[in-house]
Design a protein around this motif. Structure first.
Motif, mmCIF file in Angstrom:
data_model
loop_
_atom_site.group_PDB
_atom_site.id
_atom_site.type_symbol
_atom_site.label_atom_id
_atom_site.label_comp_id
_atom_site.label_asym_id
_atom_site.label_seq_id
_atom_site.Cartn_x
_atom_site.Cartn_y
_atom_site.Cartn_z
ATOM 1 N N VAL A 56 -1.127 -0.960 7.484
ATOM 2 C CA VAL A 56 -0.275 0.001 6.795
ATOM 3 C C VAL A 56 0.932 0.222 7.683
ATOM 4 C CG1 VAL A 56 -0.096 2.278 5.739
ATOM 5 C CG2 VAL A 56 -2.289 1.076 5.745
ATOM 6 N N LEU A 57 2.092 -0.188 7.204
ATOM 7 C CA LEU A 57 3.317 -0.175 7.995
ATOM 8 C C LEU A 57 4.159 1.046 7.668
ATOM 9 C CD1 LEU A 57 3.356 -3.630 6.849
ATOM 10 C CD2 LEU A 57 4.197 -3.467 9.176
ATOM 11 N N SER A 58 4.869 1.543 8.669
ATOM 12 C CA SER A 58 5.797 2.648 8.430
ATOM 13 C C SER A 58 6.926 2.573 9.437
ATOM 14 C CB SER A 58 5.080 3.997 8.538
ATOM 15 O OG SER A 58 4.711 4.271 9.880
ATOM 16 N N ASN A 59 7.996 3.264 9.118
ATOM 17 C CA ASN A 59 9.113 3.425 10.048
ATOM 18 C C ASN A 59 9.837 4.719 9.716
ATOM 19 O OD1 ASN A 59 10.741 2.900 7.806
ATOM 20 N ND2 ASN A 59 11.237 0.799 8.432
ATOM 21 N N SER A 60 10.921 4.983 10.400
ATOM 22 C CA SER A 60 11.641 6.237 10.199
ATOM 23 C C SER A 60 12.565 6.194 8.994
ATOM 24 C CB SER A 60 12.452 6.575 11.454
ATOM 25 O OG SER A 60 13.411 5.557 11.713
ATOM 26 N N ARG A 61 12.746 5.017 8.404
ATOM 27 C CA ARG A 61 13.735 4.857 7.322
ATOM 28 C C ARG A 61 13.114 4.848 5.932
ATOM 29 N NH1 ARG A 61 15.970 -0.288 7.897
ATOM 30 N NH2 ARG A 61 14.213 -0.865 9.197
ATOM 31 N N GLY A 62 11.794 4.838 5.854
ATOM 32 C CA GLY A 62 11.146 4.928 4.555
ATOM 33 C C GLY A 62 10.474 3.638 4.127
ATOM 34 N N PRO A 63 9.403 3.743 3.332
ATOM 35 C CA PRO A 63 8.633 2.570 2.916
ATOM 36 C C PRO A 63 9.455 1.511 2.192
ATOM 37 C CG PRO A 63 7.447 4.597 2.389
ATOM 38 C CD PRO A 63 8.815 5.007 2.833
#
Length: 220
Positions: A28-35
């Motif tokens: 499950v990937l995430s970052n600060s910029r949104g899915p």
């Protein structure tokens, strides 16, 4: 197989995701910029991958990998990571992260700062001393004569065992260097940082086995 929750999906995060999927894990990937910014990577990884928010990735992961610039870790909500095994890949670069007095004077380490923030998690420092391209190219099956090793540090024995098992599955032996405070021996500009695995900028790495890693850590 465990689910790996990734908070940060840049060079190290995306490489870990690729290796994890290849080993049979869900990610499950995430970052600060949104899915929505991860759609291309998720499509590449296939049905075992999905994109989410950092809180959702933390909640879903049996192991959570925090791989963001050091200055950004404190903005990640700690609640969803409580009770989890957390792999901290962070390094301190003052030119990027700003000057952090506790790290400058040696009174603490990056791993201990991350553990302080994620007080309810069991932090294991790992994957911080290898360039992402070498992480990609040096992965080998268990028992391979040219298998590389990665140092890990942490205060929770069970958490280190879980991380060692995960790293074994994605292609690496591990060297347990002791409690979390010992991650000072694997940080930027130490003998075991980047260089043992090959020249920076040359994607095809040079294997570094467990004994070589032990010796370099001891030399720090």
């Amino acid at each position: 197989m465990t689910t790996i929750g990734l908070i940060g999906s840049g060079n190290i995060g995306s490489t870990v995701a690729r290796l994890a999927v290849a080993a049979g894990h869900d990610v499950v990937l995430s970052n600060s910029r949104g899915p929505q910014t991860l759609e291309e990577l998720v499509a590449e990884l296939g049905p075992k991958a999905r994109a989410a928010t950092p809180a959702e990735a933390a909640a879903a992961g049996d192991i959570v990998v925090v791989t963001v610039p050091l200055h950004a870790y404190s903005a990640i909500p700690a609640g969803p990571v409580a009770g989890k095994v957390l792999i901290d890949t962070n390094n301190y670069y003052p030119e990027r992260d700003g000057v952090i007095a506790e790290l400058e004077d040696g009174s603490t380490t990056t791993g201990e700062l991350v553990q302080r923030h994620f007080a309810g998690a069991s932090v294991v420092k790992a994957l911080n001393n290898i360039w992402f391209e070498h992480l990609r190219t040096l992965a080998r099956p268990s028992g391979a004569p040219d298998r590389s090793a990665l140092p890990i540090a942490g205060d929770d024995t069970a958490a280190k065992k879980a991380v060692a098992g995960f790293l074994d599955g994605i292609g690496y032996d591990t060297v347990d260097i002791g409690p979390l405070a010992e991650n000072r021996r694997t940080q930027r500009d130490t003998p075991v940082y980047v260089a043992p695995y090959g020249a920076y900028g040359v994607p095809v790495g040079t294997p570094a086995g467990a004994q070589a890693v032990r010796d370099l850590v001891a030399a720090a």
